[in-house]
Design an enzyme around this catalytic site. Sequence first.
Site, mmCIF file in Angstrom:
data_model
loop_
_atom_site.group_PDB
_atom_site.id
_atom_site.type_symbol
_atom_site.label_atom_id
_atom_site.label_comp_id
_atom_site.label_asym_id
_atom_site.label_seq_id
_atom_site.Cartn_x
_atom_site.Cartn_y
_atom_site.Cartn_z
ATOM 1 N N ILE A 292 54.340 68.709 55.222
ATOM 2 C CA ILE A 292 55.399 69.547 54.648
ATOM 3 C C ILE A 292 55.617 70.820 55.465
ATOM 4 O O ILE A 292 56.480 71.632 55.133
ATOM 5 C CB ILE A 292 55.072 69.934 53.186
ATOM 6 C CG1 ILE A 292 53.706 70.628 53.099
ATOM 7 C CG2 ILE A 292 55.111 68.713 52.291
ATOM 8 C CD1 ILE A 292 53.352 71.108 51.699
ATOM 9 N N LYS A 314 46.253 72.956 54.701
ATOM 10 C CA LYS A 314 46.531 73.399 56.067
ATOM 11 C C LYS A 314 45.365 72.974 56.951
ATOM 12 O O LYS A 314 44.260 73.493 56.830
ATOM 13 C CB LYS A 314 46.733 74.904 56.119
ATOM 14 C CG LYS A 314 47.059 75.431 57.516
ATOM 15 C CD LYS A 314 47.133 76.947 57.554
ATOM 16 C CE LYS A 314 48.403 77.470 56.945
ATOM 17 N NZ LYS A 314 48.568 78.923 57.198
ATOM 18 N N ASP A 410 54.582 88.899 60.254
ATOM 19 C CA ASP A 410 55.420 87.708 60.482
ATOM 20 C C ASP A 410 56.280 87.439 59.251
ATOM 21 O O ASP A 410 56.313 86.322 58.732
ATOM 22 C CB ASP A 410 54.542 86.496 60.813
ATOM 23 C CG ASP A 410 55.340 85.382 61.495
ATOM 24 O OD1 ASP A 410 56.443 85.671 61.997
ATOM 25 O OD2 ASP A 410 54.854 84.235 61.516
#
Length: 615
Positions: A292, A314, A410
Amino acid sequence: MYRLNVGGPALDSANDTLGRNWVSDAQFRNNSTGEEVSTQPSSINYLKSSGGSPLIAPPAVYSSAVKMGDSETTLPNFNISWTMDIDTVYPHLIRLHFCDIISKALNELYFNVYINEKMAISGLDLSSLTNHLSTAFYKDFIVDSTMVSNPLVIRVSPVKDAQGFRNAILNGLEVFRMNNSVGSLDGEYGVDGKKQNGPSKTVAYVGFAMMFGAFVGLGAMAVKWQKRPQDWQKRNSFSSWLLPVHAGDMTFMSSSSPRSQFFSPKNMGLGQYFTFAELSDATRNWEPSEIIGVGGFGNVYYGELDDGTKVAVKRGNPQSEQGINEFQTEIQMLSKLRHRHLVSLIGYCDESAEMILVYEFMQNGPLRDHLYGKDMPPLSWKQRLDICIGAARGLHYLHTGASTGIIHRDVKTTNILLDENLVAKMADFGLSKDGPTTEQTHVSTAVKGSFGYLDPEYFRKQQLTDKSDVYSFGVVLLEALCARPAINPALPREQVNLAEWAMHWKRKGLLDKIIDPTLVGHIDPESMKKFAEAAEKCLAEYGVDRPSMGDVLWNLEYALQLQEASLKGKVEDENRPIVTSISPATTVHVPVVADNQHISSLEQHRDPTEVQAID
């Protein structure tokens, strides 16, 4: 075992602050690519705030170094290395000494450090750690005896994408042997006669056999045990091989386990430990269709645990230098962060060379997918305001919730995730940095982030502050308003950069001409005006002119109030009762009002021949 004055001559006890002997590194240096450099010992500085002291190493050690002989080389494996024989029966503590005596200005030198070909420090930035040139800095590492090989190899090499000149240095190196599990520094037996890992290992084997036998009749458990790595005793865990110890900490010779100090779920706040087999089951054996998300760290998979919990897994790429560094940063940040508007960490796995983090699953994915690029129903203006407010709350917590604050570095629409109720949560802290202390105005560091969102002042000066996040968030606000990417090279030149293009129209007072077409007619002008003002302030050229995230949050909440008041007014207008008046000429239906301006408007449009009473 070894104490090397890198790039300098041997130093006897008379020239050392603690009576130590330092030998020249020349006999341990492997290649001729290094160049010896030196400066005056009197120019060396020590930072007391980070534990710096001449007692750590004398100025004569820090005033000499070995750097790259040809710093402009294009060879990818160009490096300097040192080799030393060690006894792998024992763990070792390695102390590396650094002092930037080769740069002409701050923020020029970034390099990697490896121990036995494993990343020890990625992108070492001495400027951000010391804020001065010619300033002593040291870093300690514990090398686990079960994972290290002989000989020991220390290597420094330039960062491939360094913003400054390509170079690397080392000033000093110390290698200490640590006592083994029975307290011995020279043998397999301790003073009390105990043998290293003797009885305890036997007990462990017997206990494992008994536990396995107890569950052998249960089919499900048997399957899971079969899937466990067969070499679990020898697994090369990224967290157990190389364990950093805080620089400046003189209490590193602790009797407790280094691994338990560094990577304990209880101490690190990492939640549940998952086996690799469990996460393989949850992701259907890492099925590609379950991916995903993809990033520099690795892939993110959708998974479902045995109890039905939906998770995002992850899985890092162990070969990625960026991945290892971001993984460690994410661990450090998430261990001290908990907030409704930050994605929550559920657990982790560190079997073999795996680096895996398990997060709560955010069903509606990134904000960007709901704005453009995907065939999804458009978000209403109120929904966009709610999402931006949620993200702002998460960033405000980052900037103010910790002692020094945390800079995300970020901020973008792909890192703002939405749950099943469209509640926004900030994600991906792999590039995050601790904010400046009360004595600092900024953090000096290499420029990292995403094009289109980068703070121009940070890009120019390489000085990071929380106002850099504020700039990036201003771009996010414009994306939410205009539903287009921050950078779109396919557009005409003046339209490529969203921030520049939108602010051009804002200054002309025509920002409403470039907003998302689906919002036309559904957005209150005053709400949009307040929203656009907030975005413009975020995008100020200089950080000092930008608002804090707290101020941005206040403005967004005000814009939401204006939109809700507008919607409420429309509903009330639609639900008001009708008064019918009869005139000889015609019949007119007039809503009951108490607003003189509305009355004037009605009077301008009515037939002058008709007589009408308006209450």
